[in-house]
Design a protein around this motif. Structure first.
Motif, PDB file in Angstrom:
ATOM      1  N   GLY A 116       0.816  -1.208   0.000  1.00 55.80           N
ATOM      2  CA  GLY A 116       0.000   0.000   0.000  1.00 55.80           C
ATOM      3  C   GLY A 116       0.845   1.252   0.000  1.00 55.80           C
ATOM      4  N   ARG A 117       1.904   1.231   0.782  1.00 52.26           N
ATOM      5  CA  ARG A 117       2.803   2.394   0.831  1.00 52.26           C
ATOM      6  C   ARG A 117       3.523   2.581  -0.504  1.00 52.26           C
ATOM      7  NH1 ARG A 117       3.712   7.067   1.178  1.00 52.26           N
ATOM      8  NH2 ARG A 117       5.610   7.829   2.117  1.00 52.26           N
ATOM      9  N   VAL A 118       3.977   1.481  -1.109  1.00 57.09           N
ATOM     10  CA  VAL A 118       4.619   1.552  -2.430  1.00 57.09           C
ATOM     11  C   VAL A 118       3.641   2.156  -3.433  1.00 57.09           C
ATOM     12  CG1 VAL A 118       5.487   0.171  -4.364  1.00 57.09           C
ATOM     13  CG2 VAL A 118       6.252  -0.344  -2.047  1.00 57.09           C
ATOM     14  N   TYR A 119       2.413   1.674  -3.423  1.00 57.85           N
ATOM     15  CA  TYR A 119       1.400   2.169  -4.357  1.00 57.85           C
ATOM     16  C   TYR A 119       1.224   3.683  -4.207  1.00 57.85           C
ATOM     17  CZ  TYR A 119      -2.828   2.241  -7.162  1.00 57.85           C
ATOM     18  OH  TYR A 119      -3.751   2.503  -8.152  1.00 57.85           O
ATOM     19  N   HIS A 120       1.125   4.157  -2.967  1.00 54.48           N
ATOM     20  CA  HIS A 120       0.934   5.596  -2.737  1.00 54.48           C
ATOM     21  C   HIS A 120       2.150   6.407  -3.193  1.00 54.48           C
ATOM     22  CE1 HIS A 120      -2.967   5.238  -0.965  1.00 54.48           C
ATOM     23  NE2 HIS A 120      -2.525   4.355  -0.083  1.00 54.48           N
ATOM     24  N   LEU A 121       3.327   5.876  -3.002  1.00 54.21           N
ATOM     25  CA  LEU A 121       4.522   6.569  -3.492  1.00 54.21           C
ATOM     26  C   LEU A 121       4.526   6.638  -5.018  1.00 54.21           C
ATOM     27  CD1 LEU A 121       7.267   5.126  -1.128  1.00 54.21           C
ATOM     28  CD2 LEU A 121       6.533   7.510  -1.269  1.00 54.21           C
ATOM     29  N   LEU A 122       4.068   5.572  -5.655  1.00 58.35           N
ATOM     30  CA  LEU A 122       4.036   5.547  -7.123  1.00 58.35           C
ATOM     31  C   LEU A 122       2.945   6.448  -7.694  1.00 58.35           C
ATOM     32  CD1 LEU A 122       4.723   1.766  -7.770  1.00 58.35           C
ATOM     33  CD2 LEU A 122       6.319   3.682  -8.039  1.00 58.35           C
ATOM     34  N   GLU A 123       1.963   6.793  -6.888  1.00 54.93           N
ATOM     35  CA  GLU A 123       0.956   7.752  -7.345  1.00 54.93           C
ATOM     36  C   GLU A 123       1.584   9.121  -7.609  1.00 54.93           C
ATOM     37  OE1 GLU A 123      -3.312   6.407  -5.562  1.00 54.93           O
ATOM     38  OE2 GLU A 123      -1.928   7.304  -4.111  1.00 54.93           O
ATOM     39  N   GLU A 124       2.708   9.393  -6.975  1.00 52.34           N
ATOM     40  CA  GLU A 124       3.444  10.641  -7.185  1.00 52.34           C
ATOM     41  C   GLU A 124       4.249  10.600  -8.477  1.00 52.34           C
ATOM     42  OE1 GLU A 124       5.884  11.018  -3.727  1.00 52.34           O
ATOM     43  OE2 GLU A 124       4.161  11.024  -2.368  1.00 52.34           O
ATOM     44  N   GLY A 125       4.457   9.410  -9.030  1.00 51.06           N
ATOM     45  CA  GLY A 125       5.229   9.241 -10.261  1.00 51.06           C
ATOM     46  C   GLY A 125       6.105   8.011 -10.174  1.00 51.06           C
ATOM     47  N   GLU A 126       6.617   7.590 -11.325  1.00 51.83           N
ATOM     48  CA  GLU A 126       7.455   6.384 -11.349  1.00 51.83           C
ATOM     49  C   GLU A 126       8.699   6.574 -10.501  1.00 51.83           C
ATOM     50  OE1 GLU A 126      10.243   6.815 -15.279  1.00 51.83           O
ATOM     51  OE2 GLU A 126       8.253   5.991 -15.561  1.00 51.83           O
ATOM     52  N   LYS A 127       9.209   5.464  -9.995  1.00 54.48           N
ATOM     53  CA  LYS A 127      10.418   5.481  -9.171  1.00 54.48           C
ATOM     54  C   LYS A 127      11.281   4.300  -9.567  1.00 54.48           C
ATOM     55  CE  LYS A 127       8.745   8.250  -5.596  1.00 54.48           C
ATOM     56  NZ  LYS A 127       7.814   9.031  -6.386  1.00 54.48           N
ATOM     57  N   ASN A 128      12.585   4.437  -9.361  1.00 50.34           N
ATOM     58  CA  ASN A 128      13.424   3.263  -9.566  1.00 50.34           C
ATOM     59  C   ASN A 128      13.492   2.483  -8.252  1.00 50.34           C
ATOM     60  OD1 ASN A 128      15.753   4.092  -7.997  1.00 50.34           O
ATOM     61  ND2 ASN A 128      16.277   5.472  -9.661  1.00 50.34           N
TER      62      ASN A 128
END
Length: 67
Positions: A10-22
């Motif tokens: 869930g936390r990963v998903y919310h971070l990815l809502e801000e944009g792609e990440k490596n």
């Protein structure tokens, strides 16, 4: 353990809502929040299995983005 993986997903998903990440930046952010690297990897696998993310290797880095 499933609850911890799900929470991290869930936390990963919310971070990815801000944009792609490596992968390394995701891991770095989440480690600062108390999630260990293995948990982050399992959470990414969880999201990939649910078909929520794309995981792409680009110039030697793993890029994760929402679908």
């Amino acid at each position: 353990m499933w609850a911890k993986i799900g929470e991290t997903a869930g936390r990963v998903y919310h971070l990815l809502e801000e944009g792609e990440k490596n992968l390394s930046s995701l891991t770095k952010i989440l480690r600062r929040e108390g999630h260990n690297t293995n948990l982050v990897i399992m959470a990414i696998g969880w999201l990939a299995r649910e078909d929520k993310i794309n995981v792409i290797k680009d110039h030697g880095k793993w890029i994760i983005r929402l679908k």
